[in-house]
Design a protein around this motif. Structure first.
Motif, short mmCIF file in Angstrom:
data_model
loop_
_atom_site.label_atom_id
_atom_site.label_comp_id
_atom_site.label_asym_id
_atom_site.label_seq_id
_atom_site.Cartn_x
_atom_site.Cartn_y
_atom_site.Cartn_z
N VAL A 78 0.84 -1.19 0.00
CA VAL A 78 0.00 0.00 0.00
C VAL A 78 0.88 1.24 0.00
CG1 VAL A 78 -1.73 1.33 1.26
CG2 VAL A 78 -1.85 -1.17 1.24
N ASP A 79 0.60 2.13 -0.94
CA ASP A 79 1.19 3.48 -0.91
C ASP A 79 0.06 4.46 -0.66
OD1 ASP A 79 3.23 5.68 -1.69
OD2 ASP A 79 1.53 6.04 -3.02
N ILE A 80 0.27 5.39 0.26
CA ILE A 80 -0.77 6.38 0.55
C ILE A 80 -0.19 7.78 0.44
CG2 ILE A 80 -0.40 6.20 3.05
CD1 ILE A 80 -3.51 6.77 3.29
N TYR A 81 -0.87 8.61 -0.32
CA TYR A 81 -0.50 10.02 -0.45
C TYR A 81 -1.01 10.76 0.77
CZ TYR A 81 -1.29 14.89 -1.95
OH TYR A 81 -1.35 16.26 -2.02
N LEU A 82 -0.10 11.40 1.48
CA LEU A 82 -0.46 12.12 2.70
C LEU A 82 -0.49 13.62 2.42
CD1 LEU A 82 1.73 10.25 5.37
CD2 LEU A 82 -0.69 9.86 4.81
N ASP A 83 -1.68 14.15 2.18
CA ASP A 83 -1.81 15.61 2.18
C ASP A 83 -2.26 16.07 3.57
OD1 ASP A 83 -4.43 14.68 2.04
OD2 ASP A 83 -5.11 16.36 0.82
N ARG A 84 -2.73 15.13 4.38
CA ARG A 84 -2.99 15.29 5.80
C ARG A 84 -2.64 13.95 6.46
NH1 ARG A 84 -8.92 16.81 7.08
NH2 ARG A 84 -9.36 14.99 5.79
N PRO A 85 -2.48 13.91 7.77
CA PRO A 85 -2.13 12.64 8.42
C PRO A 85 -3.30 11.66 8.37
CG PRO A 85 -1.60 14.53 9.84
CD PRO A 85 -2.47 15.04 8.73
N ALA A 86 -3.12 10.54 7.70
CA ALA A 86 -4.18 9.54 7.62
C ALA A 86 -4.24 8.70 8.89
CB ALA A 86 -3.93 8.63 6.42
N VAL A 87 -5.46 8.26 9.22
CA VAL A 87 -5.68 7.34 10.34
C VAL A 87 -5.97 5.97 9.74
CG1 VAL A 87 -7.16 6.80 12.30
CG2 VAL A 87 -6.50 9.17 11.86
N ILE A 88 -4.98 5.08 9.75
CA ILE A 88 -5.07 3.82 8.98
C ILE A 88 -4.58 2.61 9.79
CG2 ILE A 88 -4.95 4.82 6.67
CD1 ILE A 88 -1.89 4.42 6.78
N PRO A 89 -5.03 2.42 11.00
CA PRO A 89 -4.50 1.28 11.79
C PRO A 89 -4.83 -0.07 11.16
CG PRO A 89 -6.37 2.30 12.90
CD PRO A 89 -5.98 3.21 11.78
N GLU A 90 -6.05 -0.26 10.68
CA GLU A 90 -6.43 -1.56 10.10
C GLU A 90 -5.65 -1.84 8.82
OE1 GLU A 90 -10.19 0.44 11.87
OE2 GLU A 90 -8.53 0.99 10.52
N ILE A 91 -5.48 -0.81 8.00
CA ILE A 91 -4.75 -0.97 6.74
C ILE A 91 -3.28 -1.27 7.02
CG2 ILE A 91 -3.97 0.27 4.68
CD1 ILE A 91 -6.72 1.72 4.74
N SER A 92 -2.71 -0.56 7.98
CA SER A 92 -1.32 -0.80 8.33
C SER A 92 -1.11 -2.23 8.82
CB SER A 92 -0.89 0.19 9.42
OG SER A 92 0.41 -0.09 9.88
N GLN A 93 -2.04 -2.72 9.61
CA GLN A 93 -1.89 -4.07 10.15
C GLN A 93 -1.97 -5.12 9.06
OE1 GLN A 93 -4.83 -5.10 13.09
NE2 GLN A 93 -3.71 -6.91 13.80
N ALA A 94 -2.85 -4.93 8.09
CA ALA A 94 -3.09 -5.96 7.08
C ALA A 94 -2.13 -5.89 5.90
CB ALA A 94 -4.53 -5.85 6.57
N ALA A 95 -1.52 -4.74 5.65
CA ALA A 95 -0.63 -4.59 4.50
C ALA A 95 0.70 -5.31 4.77
CB ALA A 95 -0.38 -3.12 4.23
#
Length: 645
Positions: free
Chosen positions: A564-581
């Motif tokens: 997963v690559d995520i463009y951060l124009d603001r701080p994303a809240v992604i705990p579930e995505i981080s855990q599964a990636a």
């Protein structure tokens, strides 16, 4: 009545005529070719060429390049009428015809409402303009610019125009980044902060300076040094993050790259914004719009937000722009920054002894009428004041220039009614003239049209910009060291150009057929309800994926190993995505090729987070708007960044 003289379309012929009349051998051989080609007021004095800007057949002090700038300013100021002085106090957007002409033709696209610069110059005596949409061909922009300078040269005193621009050299889909239109495309400022290399930031600014100079842009309405301490604020991508010292280092390098150690004819003036720091907006709601709720300081951290500006002052930034916001409880009256004398005069002018140009943000005085929609002026705290009263209060606060306004007649009225002294107006005119003289615009404002396209988007500039996109990418997770990937894998893609990805592996249409998936995401946003169309384009609201959108992402991540690559124009809240990636990267404005180069190891990730990534929206709501990296148990802390071994 045609306001544009015939010579405005015949620059080459005019240059030939000037040489024939004045005698090419009698003019100083040091005169630039661009001046000989475009200027129509060249005269001789003792064998030396000069620009007879007021057409009186003699060399005035303000026309004499050998005189000190302060003497030139005072000589010109004595010759100016009140109308000419008032016109200098205004800067607004201008539209550019696709053929480079300066006649008043109907506009196209999102910025069609922008006024015609030639009319503002001749009718309102204005000589500062900023550009939003520009032609795709830099040569056309240079042609337009030279014609506008010729029109300015034909005015009574020949005061040249100054062209400004918001950032237009970033790979971005953010509303605050102007369309690149051939300019080199670097990572966003947040990415420069992720890299954290002042030398690179200065290189960026120096290269963009050269591109700006080639087309006549002499004022940068940047850098933005607000601190991103409220993670929901929509303008974070234009900042250097939430750490004051990091932002100060980046600001110094940035300003020196554009201006040099001393502003001169090869420099671009920077207008550092937004004093005294626009980051701590209540709930992140931006003060462009009536739903704003003011800037708040629950952590009593007002002074922390001044640190990057102190660096800008030390680097001699030519201009300062206050924000729209209201610094709640910080001064005697809760009014917007440009209306606030305690902020502009007491703090900026007196405490910091700043004597550069101070310009309001756009549209503080006059409502904007967009079809049937009224976008109220950002006159927060003084909404009940009339337009003249608003202008008087801004002038009394210590501001020099009105952004996004076209009404110098109101300033004239205020002076004639005795509500504002002409001497007060003179103090602002002096600052604005000083900048024009420092930039060399009175001596030669013209650009080489034939060189514009070879400088804008020059190969080495483009290559440096593309390298910055890759270098800023920040590796957040690398489960079992899956990255960098090997080539020749079967790849399932989301939000990536298959043609680009095909260089690295075989693209398949179903996750079930893939060895691995690669997806690109963006920090979520949820538009605020508003009848103002632009408000819906701002990235407000929560920072987490929700409902079916989150479920769809997680289903893929559980079905096939996924990067997963995520463009951060603001701080994303992604705990579930981080855990599964299996692998997680953050980018700050990057092409598909840049991201894939890092994923496949052609370029190593080099970034460190310039903003923390909170672990939940509850943590976001509990943090203090004015305090950096203070959310509870962040998912990824400020400064985090992994490396390939």
């Amino acid at each position: 009545m045609n306001i544009i003289p015939r010579w405005a379309w015949q620059p080459v012929a005019i240059g030939v005529a000037i040489i024939a009349i004045c005698g090419a051998t009698r003019l100083s051989p040091s005169l630039p070719v661009t001046l000989l080609r475009h200027s129509h007021v060249l005269k001789n004095s003792n064998g030396t060429g000069f620009r007879d800007l007021n057409k009186n057949q003699r060399l005035d002090v303000y026309e004499d390049v050998h005189q000190p700038i302060e003497k030139r300013i005072q000589d010109l100021l004595r010759q100016m009428t009140l109308e000419e002085k008032a016109g200098m106090l205004f800067i607004n957007g201008a539209r550019i015809n696709e053929d480079g002409s300066i006649e008043d033709k109907p506009g196209k696209g999102i910025f069609a409402f922008a006024p015609n610069a030639a009319k503002l110059l001749t009718e309102k005596k204005m000589n500062h303009f900023n550009l939003w949409a520009i032609p795709a061909n830099p040569h056309t922009l240079a042609v337009w610019y030279n014609k506008m300078q010729q029109l300015a040269e034909a005015s009574r005193l020949g005061i040249p125009i100054t062209i400004a621009s918001d950032p237009r050299s970033h790979f971005s889909n953010n509303i605050f980044a102007m369309q690149a239109s051939g300019f080199s495309q670097w990572c966003e400022p947040l990415g420069l902060a992720a890299i954290g290399d002042p030398q690179l930031t200065r290189q960026f600014a120096d290269m963009v300076r050269q591109e700006y100079l080639a087309v006549g842009i002499r004022e940068a309405l940047h850098p933005q040094v607000d601190l991103a301490t409220e993670p929901r604020w929509p303008r974070i991508s234009g900042t250097f993050g939430e750490d004051a010292q990091l932002s100060a280092r980046m600001a110094t390098a940035y300003i020196l790259g554009f201006q040099g150690a001393t502003l001169n004819a090869q420099g671009v003036a920077t207008m550092t914004k937004h004093f005294s720091g626009g980051g701590p907006q209540r709930e992140g709601l931006d003060p462009h719009f009536p739903f704003q709720r003011g800037q708040i300081y629950p952590g009593h951290n007002f002074k922390y937000h001044l640190i990057p500006f102190e660096a800008a002052f030390a680097a001699h930034t030519a201009g300062i722009m206050p924000y729209y916001g209201v610094p709640m409880g910080q001064t005697k009256e809760d009014v917007g920054f440009s209306y606030n004398k305690a902020i502009i005069t007491d703090l900026l002018r007196h405490h910091y002894r700043y004597d550069g140009v101070v310009c309001t943000d756009w549209g503080l005085v006059t409502d904007a009428h967009l079809d049937t929609i009224v976008w109220p002026a950002r006159a927060w705290g003084v909404e009940k004041l009339s337009i003249p009263e608003r202008m008087q209060k801004i002038i009394d606060a210590g501001v020099d220039q009105f952004g996004g306004e076209n009404n110098p007649e109101v300033v004239i009225q205020l002076v004639r009614e005795g509500k504002v002294s002409e001497r007060r107006i003179d103090s602002s005119v002096v600052r604005l003239l000083r900048q024009k003289f420092q930039l060399g615009l009175f001596d030669n404002p013209y650009v080489a049209e034939d060189k514009a396209a070879t400088t804008v988007g020059r190969a080495d500039f483009v290559a440096a910009g593309e390298a910055s996109q890759r270098r800023a990418i920040t590796l957040l997770k690398n489960d079992q060291k899956i990255l960098p990937l090997k080539q020749s894998l079967k790849l399932y893609l989301q939000n990536i150009d298959p043609a680009v990805a095909a260089r690295y592996g075989t693209v398949v249409n179903r996750p079930e057929d893939a060895d691995l998936a690669i997806i690109r995401l963006q920090t979520p946003f949820y538009p605020v309800e508003s009848n103002i169309p632009l408000a819906k384009m701002f990235h407000h609201g929560d920072l987490d994926f929700k409902g079916t959108q989150l479920d769809s992402i997680l289903q893929l991540l559980h079905k096939v190993p996924t990067i997963v690559d995520i463009y951060l124009d603001r701080p994303a809240v992604i705990p579930e995505i981080s855990q599964a990636a299996k692998g997680l990267l953050a980018d700050f404005g990057a092409s598909d090729a840049a991201v894939l180069d890092v994923i496949f190891g052609k370029f190593k990730p080099g970034g460190h987070l310039p903003i923390e990534l909170p672990s939940s929206m509850d943590a976001v709501r509990a943090q203090k708007e004015d305090v950096p990296y203070d959310s509870k148990d962040p998912l990824y802390k400020f400064g985090f960044g992994l490396r390939y071994e």
